[in-house]
Every structure is written in structure tokens, then in C-alpha cells.
Design an enzyme around this catalytic site. Sequence first.
Site, PDB file in Angstrom:
ATOM      1  N   ASP A  10       0.870  -1.165   0.000  1.00  0.00           N
ATOM      2  CA  ASP A  10       0.000   0.000   0.000  1.00  0.00           C
ATOM      3  C   ASP A  10       0.912   1.221   0.000  1.00  0.00           C
ATOM      4  OD1 ASP A  10       0.883   0.335   2.640  1.00  0.00           O
ATOM      5  OD2 ASP A  10      -1.095   0.119   3.530  1.00  0.00           O
ATOM      6  N   CYS A  67       3.003  -3.200   4.047  1.00  0.00           N
ATOM      7  CA  CYS A  67       2.167  -2.066   4.446  1.00  0.00           C
ATOM      8  C   CYS A  67       2.892  -1.387   5.613  1.00  0.00           C
ATOM      9  CB  CYS A  67       0.738  -2.498   4.796  1.00  0.00           C
ATOM     10  SG  CYS A  67       0.550  -3.594   6.209  1.00  0.00           S
ATOM     11  N   THR A  69       2.497  -1.758   8.932  1.00  0.00           N
ATOM     12  CA  THR A  69       2.871  -2.699   9.994  1.00  0.00           C
ATOM     13  C   THR A  69       3.068  -4.129   9.506  1.00  0.00           C
ATOM     14  OG1 THR A  69       0.578  -3.269  10.523  1.00  0.00           O
ATOM     15  CG2 THR A  69       1.555  -1.383  11.713  1.00  0.00           C
ATOM     16  N   HIS A 100       9.619 -24.340   8.207  1.00  0.00           N
ATOM     17  CA  HIS A 100       8.692 -25.148   8.994  1.00  0.00           C
ATOM     18  C   HIS A 100       7.244 -25.021   8.562  1.00  0.00           C
ATOM     19  CE1 HIS A 100      11.536 -25.595  12.707  1.00  0.00           C
ATOM     20  NE2 HIS A 100      12.110 -25.942  11.567  1.00  0.00           N
ATOM     21  N   HIS A 135       7.320 -31.515   9.215  1.00  0.00           N
ATOM     22  CA  HIS A 135       6.619 -30.256   8.978  1.00  0.00           C
ATOM     23  C   HIS A 135       5.568 -30.398   7.873  1.00  0.00           C
ATOM     24  CE1 HIS A 135       9.473 -28.492  11.672  1.00  0.00           C
ATOM     25  NE2 HIS A 135      10.471 -28.905  10.909  1.00  0.00           N
TER      26      HIS A 135
END
Length: 147
Positions: A10, A67, A69, A100, A135
Site C-alpha cells: 500500500d 504495508c 505494519t 517449517h 513439517h
Amino acid sequence: MADKVIAGSDHAGLALRAEAVKVAKAAGLEVEDLGPFSGESVDYPDYARQVAEAVAAGRARLGLLVCGTGIGMSIAANKVKGVRAAHCTTEFEARMARAHNDANVLCLGERVVGLGLGGAVVKAFLETSFEGGRHARRVEKMKDLER
């Protein structure tokens, strides 16, 4: 599938997205950059959807989303079936997300990690392969949650 990465952000992630694209190209990967290409305000779910759907459809092996955060991008991208988006703030998290969890989309926050650490996180994510083994069973269980 080609060794291709698809990137989007963004308006709050423009600089780190550009750095992520640079890191991916330096690693020899083909990169499709979806933008945006100006600082005009845009809605992060729109770009999360485009990148996540491209990865889920096999147009790219991995996705990169940025973005402010990284949280909103992660939440939005994980709504798309077939996507395992990981919000990472360290190189260790990025390596473990790939090794993993077979994460196929990396979500970063430019306001959290900045360009230097952000670039290192991208590099770690792109250089790490899924380990499989025990995994793989766990990733299959995550996929079952989508059905």
C-alpha cells in the site's frame, strides 16, 4: 512454475517494497511488481488479494507484501485459500516461516522494520526452502483447515 516472485504494497510500504523487489532481483528471481507506484492512499486488502490470488493460482512461487505494519496485509492475504502468509519482523522468523510452515507470502511492515532489516528479512525468506519431513504433516493439517 517459474522461479517468480510477485510483490505489492500500500502507500505506507512503497520504499520497502522497492527494496524487496531489488533483493529478489539480486537473488536472480523474476519479479512482478503490482505497485502502487505513487504515494496516493490505497487500500491494502486490494493488493493483498492480488498477490495472494496470484500465488494461490501458481502465477508466482512466492509473494511479498508490505504495508505500514505488515499486520493488515497478513490478515487479508491469509483469507485466500492456498496462501500461508507470514508476518515477519526478523530474519529468524522468515527462515522458520519458510522452513517449517512452507509460507508462500511474506508480509512486512515498513514502519516496523525499515529498509535495512526489511531487506535482510526478504533475503532470508527467499533463500530458505521448506524442510518437509515432520513439517509436511503439519502444513497438510493447516491446509485441511481451509476445506
